[in-house]
Design an enzyme around this catalytic site. Structure first.
Site, PDB file in Angstrom:
ATOM      1  N   ARG A  85      20.705 -71.253  -1.524  1.00  0.00           N
ATOM      2  CA  ARG A  85      19.412 -71.526  -1.113  1.00  0.00           C
ATOM      3  C   ARG A  85      19.085 -69.849  -1.245  1.00  0.00           C
ATOM      4  NH1 ARG A  85      20.701 -74.480   4.083  1.00  0.00           N
ATOM      5  NH2 ARG A  85      18.298 -74.972   3.994  1.00  0.00           N
TER       6      ARG A  85
ATOM      7  N   LYS B 232      10.816 -71.689   9.989  1.00  0.00           N
ATOM      8  CA  LYS B 232       9.675 -72.308   9.833  1.00  0.00           C
ATOM      9  C   LYS B 232       9.085 -73.333  10.338  1.00  0.00           C
ATOM     10  CE  LYS B 232      10.734 -72.603   5.179  1.00  0.00           C
ATOM     11  NZ  LYS B 232      11.365 -71.906   5.679  1.00  0.00           N
TER      12      LYS B 232
HETATM   13  P1  ADP Z   1      13.803 -73.151   8.676  1.00  0.00           P
HETATM   14  O1  ADP Z   1      12.794 -74.531   9.190  1.00  0.00           O
HETATM   15  O2  ADP Z   1      13.112 -71.830   8.027  1.00  0.00           O
HETATM   16  O3  ADP Z   1      14.484 -73.337   7.429  1.00  0.00           O
HETATM   17  P2  ADP Z   1      14.444 -73.258  11.729  1.00  0.00           P
HETATM   18  O4  ADP Z   1      12.653 -73.910  12.147  1.00  0.00           O
HETATM   19  O5  ADP Z   1      14.758 -74.676  10.730  1.00  0.00           O
HETATM   20  O6  ADP Z   1      13.503 -72.965  10.089  1.00  0.00           O
HETATM   21  O7  ADP Z   1      15.678 -72.447  12.195  1.00  0.00           O
HETATM   22  C1  ADP Z   1      16.540 -72.301  11.734  1.00  0.00           C
HETATM   23  C2  ADP Z   1      17.810 -72.362  13.419  1.00  0.00           C
HETATM   24  O8  ADP Z   1      17.464 -71.070  13.914  1.00  0.00           O
HETATM   25  C3  ADP Z   1      17.867 -73.401  13.809  1.00  0.00           C
HETATM   26  O9  ADP Z   1      18.859 -73.608  14.311  1.00  0.00           O
HETATM   27  C4  ADP Z   1      16.574 -72.438  14.857  1.00  0.00           C
HETATM   28  O10 ADP Z   1      17.124 -73.440  15.701  1.00  0.00           O
HETATM   29  C5  ADP Z   1      17.230 -71.356  15.158  1.00  0.00           C
HETATM   30  N1  ADP Z   1      15.623 -70.532  15.306  1.00  0.00           N
HETATM   31  C6  ADP Z   1      14.766 -70.739  14.607  1.00  0.00           C
HETATM   32  N2  ADP Z   1      13.691 -69.586  15.378  1.00  0.00           N
HETATM   33  C7  ADP Z   1      14.594 -68.798  15.642  1.00  0.00           C
HETATM   34  C8  ADP Z   1      14.476 -67.684  16.557  1.00  0.00           C
HETATM   35  N3  ADP Z   1      13.208 -67.044  17.123  1.00  0.00           N
HETATM   36  N4  ADP Z   1      15.650 -66.991  17.110  1.00  0.00           N
HETATM   37  C9  ADP Z   1      16.627 -67.511  16.769  1.00  0.00           C
HETATM   38  N5  ADP Z   1      17.385 -68.256  16.329  1.00  0.00           N
HETATM   39  C10 ADP Z   1      15.748 -69.511  15.776  1.00  0.00           C
HETATM   40  P1  AMP Z   2      14.273 -77.651   3.738  1.00  0.00           P
HETATM   41  O1  AMP Z   2      14.101 -78.621   4.595  1.00  0.00           O
HETATM   42  O2  AMP Z   2      13.041 -77.225   4.189  1.00  0.00           O
HETATM   43  O3  AMP Z   2      15.210 -76.365   4.351  1.00  0.00           O
HETATM   44  O4  AMP Z   2      14.474 -78.633   2.340  1.00  0.00           O
HETATM   45  C1  AMP Z   2      16.033 -79.105   2.539  1.00  0.00           C
HETATM   46  C2  AMP Z   2      15.703 -79.159   1.557  1.00  0.00           C
HETATM   47  O5  AMP Z   2      14.781 -79.740   0.664  1.00  0.00           O
HETATM   48  C3  AMP Z   2      15.106 -77.874  -0.328  1.00  0.00           C
HETATM   49  O6  AMP Z   2      16.374 -77.009  -0.042  1.00  0.00           O
HETATM   50  C4  AMP Z   2      14.455 -78.087  -1.676  1.00  0.00           C
HETATM   51  O7  AMP Z   2      16.054 -78.730  -1.830  1.00  0.00           O
HETATM   52  C5  AMP Z   2      14.119 -79.593  -0.597  1.00  0.00           C
HETATM   53  N1  AMP Z   2      12.625 -79.461  -0.729  1.00  0.00           N
HETATM   54  C6  AMP Z   2      11.769 -79.400   0.520  1.00  0.00           C
HETATM   55  N2  AMP Z   2      10.363 -79.318   0.062  1.00  0.00           N
HETATM   56  C7  AMP Z   2      10.565 -78.684  -1.544  1.00  0.00           C
HETATM   57  C8  AMP Z   2       9.619 -78.190  -2.402  1.00  0.00           C
HETATM   58  N3  AMP Z   2       8.561 -77.806  -1.693  1.00  0.00           N
HETATM   59  N4  AMP Z   2      10.100 -77.855  -3.610  1.00  0.00           N
HETATM   60  C9  AMP Z   2      11.450 -78.340  -4.090  1.00  0.00           C
HETATM   61  N5  AMP Z   2      12.352 -78.010  -2.972  1.00  0.00           N
HETATM   62  C10 AMP Z   2      12.393 -79.073  -1.913  1.00  0.00           C
END
Ligand code: ADP
Ligand code: AMP
Length: 226
Positions: free
Chosen positions: A167, A13
């Site tokens: 998570r 995301k």
């Molecule tokens: P989220 O915000 O949903 O938690 P991230 O964007 O932080 O996910 O992505 C999680 C990890 O996966 C990061 O290390 C990112 O660089 C990697 N990543 C994101 N998109 C892809 C993809 N299409 N293929 C492989 N790795 C990815």
């Molecule tokens: P993220 O960076 O989106 O992976 O979020 C990291 C952490 O922040 C999550 O595991 C939650 O503890 C908190 N968090 C972020 N967004 C929310 C939300 N919309 N509702 C509740 N907790 C959140």
């Protein structure tokens, strides 16, 4: 245009929100980033959120609804926003709808990023993020520098295996019902197979949004429309 991004932790995301923000010309709002900045700055909101975040639990809805109220009524989002991980419970979806209703807006699109658990765990076990601008990286060691802002790359405490397990469970229990909530509110949820190279996922997302990929501003009703 207000776009809600849904999907489990590690689905990409944040990665795609940055890219879509650049392509569509509307800001990314990631509640996780807002909360991590609050923790770093030692604010009241940060102190309240920290223990939940470290365990991989959701912070209370009241905290998130306060953030959503602040950002969605700010001039920064007058052309719209890409909401990354900002709607994780049904009460948050309801609260966001009420906040947007007060300013004559609504969620325009919901994108759901779909990735298998094995791939999610693999991605999170190797993720590093910039401690400055929060950009996520894959295959980059902690201590190296961010390409965007020069900040130091670190591992997130909640990317350790125990917190990741929690998570994923929290996502199934508390966030998956949000998908049906949007469907029940006449909102088509656009599901994207996000187990593909990053560029390909961006193309799929733009296609699902009906965008050609050209930079376009949102259709904000607060004076920011094209
Ligand atoms: P989220 O915000 O949903 O938690 P991230 O964007 O932080 O996910 O992505 C999680 C990890 O996966 C990061 O290390 C990112 O660089 C990697 N990543 C994101 N998109 C892809 C993809 N299409 N293929 C492989 N790795 C990815
Ligand atoms: P993220 O960076 O989106 O992976 O979020 C990291 C952490 O922040 C999550 O595991 C939650 O503890 C908190 N968090 C972020 N967004 C929310 C939300 N919309 N509702 C509740 N907790 C959140």
């Amino acid at each position: 245009m207000i776009i809600v991004l849904l999907g489990p932790p590690g689905a990409g995301k944040g990665t795609q929100a940055d890219r879509l923000s650049g392509r569509l010309g509307i800001p990314k709002i990631a509640t996780g980033d807002v909360l991590r900045a609050a923790v770093r700055d030692g604010t009241k909101r940060g102190l309240e959120a920290k223990s939940y975040m470290d365990r991989g639990d959701l912070v209370p809805d009241s905290v998130i609804l306060g953030i959503l109220q602040d950002v969605m009524t700010s001039p920064a989002t007058k052309k719209g926003a890409i909401l990354d991980g900002a709607v994780r419970t049904v009460p948050q979806a309801e609260g966001l709808e009420a906040t947007l209703g007060e300013i004559g807006e609504k969620v325009d699109r919901v994108l759901l990023f779909d990735v298998d658990d094995d791939e999610l765990v693999k991605r999170l076990s190797t993720r590093t993020v910039c401690e400055g601008c929060q950009t996520p990286y894959m295959g980059r060691e902690p201590g190296t520098r961010c390409e965007k802002c020069g900040g130091r790359l670190v591992r997130r405490k909640d990317d350790e295996p125990e917190a990741v397990r929690n998570r994923l469970e929290v996502y199934r229990r508390q966030t998956e019902p949000v998908i049906d909530w949007y469907r029940g509110h006449n909102q088509k949820v656009l599901k994207i197979d996000a187990d593909a190279p990053v560029d390909e996922v961006t193309s799929r997302a733009l296609e699902a949004l009906g965008k050609t990929g050209k930079r376009e501003a949102g259709s904000g009703k607060r004076g920011g429309g094209k």
